[in-house]
Motif scaffolding. Structure first.
Motif, PDB file in Angstrom:
ATOM      1  N   TRP A  37       0.831  -1.274   0.075  1.00  0.00           N
ATOM      2  CA  TRP A  37       0.199   0.149   0.117  1.00  0.00           C
ATOM      3  C   TRP A  37       1.021   1.382   0.131  1.00  0.00           C
ATOM      4  CZ3 TRP A  37      -3.919  -1.440   4.603  1.00  0.00           C
ATOM      5  CH2 TRP A  37      -4.709  -2.567   3.834  1.00  0.00           C
ATOM      6  N   LYS A  38       1.983   1.367   0.706  1.00  0.00           N
ATOM      7  CA  LYS A  38       2.860   2.360   0.689  1.00  0.00           C
ATOM      8  C   LYS A  38       3.275   2.743  -0.422  1.00  0.00           C
ATOM      9  CE  LYS A  38       7.087   3.958   3.028  1.00  0.00           C
ATOM     10  NZ  LYS A  38       8.323   3.383   3.756  1.00  0.00           N
ATOM     11  N   LYS A  39       3.838   1.558  -1.047  1.00  0.00           N
ATOM     12  CA  LYS A  39       4.535   1.564  -2.324  1.00  0.00           C
ATOM     13  C   LYS A  39       3.757   2.370  -3.380  1.00  0.00           C
ATOM     14  CE  LYS A  39       7.015  -0.881  -5.975  1.00  0.00           C
ATOM     15  NZ  LYS A  39       6.368  -1.577  -7.045  1.00  0.00           N
ATOM     16  N   GLU A  40       2.428   1.772  -3.310  1.00  0.00           N
ATOM     17  CA  GLU A  40       1.121   2.321  -4.216  1.00  0.00           C
ATOM     18  C   GLU A  40       0.925   3.728  -4.141  1.00  0.00           C
ATOM     19  OE1 GLU A  40      -3.213   1.127  -5.894  1.00  0.00           O
ATOM     20  OE2 GLU A  40      -2.052  -0.168  -4.623  1.00  0.00           O
ATOM     21  N   TYR A  41       1.053   4.122  -2.779  1.00  0.00           N
ATOM     22  CA  TYR A  41       0.581   5.548  -2.402  1.00  0.00           C
ATOM     23  C   TYR A  41       1.617   6.457  -2.845  1.00  0.00           C
ATOM     24  CZ  TYR A  41      -0.795   9.289   0.773  1.00  0.00           C
ATOM     25  OH  TYR A  41      -1.306  10.655   1.091  1.00  0.00           O
ATOM     26  N   LEU A  42       2.831   6.010  -2.793  1.00  0.00           N
ATOM     27  CA  LEU A  42       4.108   6.911  -3.032  1.00  0.00           C
ATOM     28  C   LEU A  42       4.261   7.019  -4.474  1.00  0.00           C
ATOM     29  CD1 LEU A  42       6.638   5.891  -0.407  1.00  0.00           C
ATOM     30  CD2 LEU A  42       5.102   7.998  -0.266  1.00  0.00           C
ATOM     31  N   GLU A  43       3.829   6.042  -5.330  1.00  0.00           N
ATOM     32  CA  GLU A  43       3.935   6.179  -6.708  1.00  0.00           C
ATOM     33  C   GLU A  43       2.981   6.992  -7.247  1.00  0.00           C
ATOM     34  OE1 GLU A  43       3.764   2.063  -8.152  1.00  0.00           O
ATOM     35  OE2 GLU A  43       5.713   1.586  -7.627  1.00  0.00           O
ATOM     36  N   ASP A  44       1.875   7.057  -6.773  1.00  0.00           N
ATOM     37  CA  ASP A  44       0.701   7.910  -7.612  1.00  0.00           C
ATOM     38  C   ASP A  44      -0.345   8.129  -6.388  1.00  0.00           C
ATOM     39  OD1 ASP A  44      -1.127   9.242  -9.198  1.00  0.00           O
ATOM     40  OD2 ASP A  44      -1.218   7.684 -10.351  1.00  0.00           O
ATOM     41  N   ARG A  45      -0.085   9.304  -5.483  1.00  0.00           N
ATOM     42  CA  ARG A  45      -1.129   9.588  -4.385  1.00  0.00           C
ATOM     43  C   ARG A  45      -2.589   9.651  -4.809  1.00  0.00           C
ATOM     44  NH1 ARG A  45       2.222  12.578   0.284  1.00  0.00           N
ATOM     45  NH2 ARG A  45       4.035  11.305  -0.006  1.00  0.00           N
ATOM     46  N   GLU A  46      -2.601  10.575  -5.916  1.00  0.00           N
ATOM     47  CA  GLU A  46      -3.949  11.095  -6.424  1.00  0.00           C
ATOM     48  C   GLU A  46      -4.628   9.798  -6.951  1.00  0.00           C
ATOM     49  OE1 GLU A  46      -5.840  13.421 -10.062  1.00  0.00           O
ATOM     50  OE2 GLU A  46      -3.963  14.044  -9.268  1.00  0.00           O
ATOM     51  N   HIS A  47      -4.104   8.648  -7.635  1.00  0.00           N
ATOM     52  CA  HIS A  47      -4.963   7.682  -8.255  1.00  0.00           C
ATOM     53  C   HIS A  47      -4.694   6.339  -7.577  1.00  0.00           C
ATOM     54  CE1 HIS A  47      -4.552  10.381 -11.689  1.00  0.00           C
ATOM     55  NE2 HIS A  47      -5.955  10.157 -11.663  1.00  0.00           N
ATOM     56  N   ALA A  48      -3.904   6.353  -6.334  1.00  0.00           N
ATOM     57  CA  ALA A  48      -3.723   5.221  -5.553  1.00  0.00           C
ATOM     58  C   ALA A  48      -5.073   4.744  -4.884  1.00  0.00           C
ATOM     59  CB  ALA A  48      -2.826   5.417  -4.157  1.00  0.00           C
ATOM     60  N   PHE A  49      -5.129   3.252  -4.976  1.00  0.00           N
ATOM     61  CA  PHE A  49      -6.320   2.550  -4.347  1.00  0.00           C
ATOM     62  C   PHE A  49      -7.576   2.779  -5.052  1.00  0.00           C
ATOM     63  CE2 PHE A  49      -3.818   4.281  -0.699  1.00  0.00           C
ATOM     64  CZ  PHE A  49      -2.741   3.157  -0.678  1.00  0.00           C
ATOM     65  N   PRO A  50      -7.768   2.571  -6.290  1.00  0.00           N
ATOM     66  CA  PRO A  50      -8.674   3.036  -7.212  1.00  0.00           C
ATOM     67  C   PRO A  50      -9.838   2.299  -6.849  1.00  0.00           C
ATOM     68  CG  PRO A  50      -7.257   1.586  -8.558  1.00  0.00           C
ATOM     69  CD  PRO A  50      -6.755   2.022  -7.199  1.00  0.00           C
ATOM     70  N   GLY A  51     -10.098   1.221  -6.118  1.00  0.00           N
ATOM     71  CA  GLY A  51     -11.102   0.646  -5.641  1.00  0.00           C
ATOM     72  C   GLY A  51     -11.951  -0.357  -6.829  1.00  0.00           C
ATOM     73  N   THR A  52     -13.078  -1.041  -6.375  1.00  0.00           N
ATOM     74  CA  THR A  52     -13.635  -2.140  -7.561  1.00  0.00           C
ATOM     75  C   THR A  52     -14.521  -0.813  -8.281  1.00  0.00           C
ATOM     76  OG1 THR A  52     -13.882  -3.352  -5.475  1.00  0.00           O
ATOM     77  CG2 THR A  52     -15.293  -3.785  -7.492  1.00  0.00           C
TER      78      THR A  52
END
Length: 100
Positions: free
Chosen positions: A46-61
């Motif tokens: 989660w940290k890696k994904e968040y740091l790569e692209d905060r705005e589009h991190a965790f797009p969801g279903t």
């Protein structure tokens, strides 16, 4: 498929909050993961994904990142064009068999 634990799903707010505890709260990765009842590997991902692209991190279903949505739409368009091409090939074969 074995009957084990049901897979838990975490919403965007939970994931962002967990990552912020590590980044801004000064907590350790292991301690934060243990406190939240998640694995350290999950929190690291989660940290890696968040740091790569905060705005589009965790797009969801059902929601995709912009580039993923573009790829999806382009693949759909390619499939439509391939179907149209196959129809035209069949039509050409049918019309070329009949004499004028």
């Amino acid at each position: 498929m074995s009957e084990g634990k049901a897979r838990r799903r975490y919403d965007r707010e939970f994931k962002e909050g967990a990552v912020r505890l590590v980044l801004e709260g000064g907590q350790t990765m292991a301690g934060t993961a243990r406190d939240l009842g998640i694995t350290e590997n999950m929190l690291q991902r989660w940290k890696k994904e968040y740091l790569e692209d905060r705005e589009h991190a965790f797009p969801g279903t059902g929601r995709m990142k912009p580039h993923e949505a573009e790829v999806y739409h382009l693949k759909r368009r390619i499939a439509e064009l391939e179907q149209e091409r196959e129809i035209l090939k069949k039509a050409l074969a049918i019309f070329s068999k009949h004499p004028k």
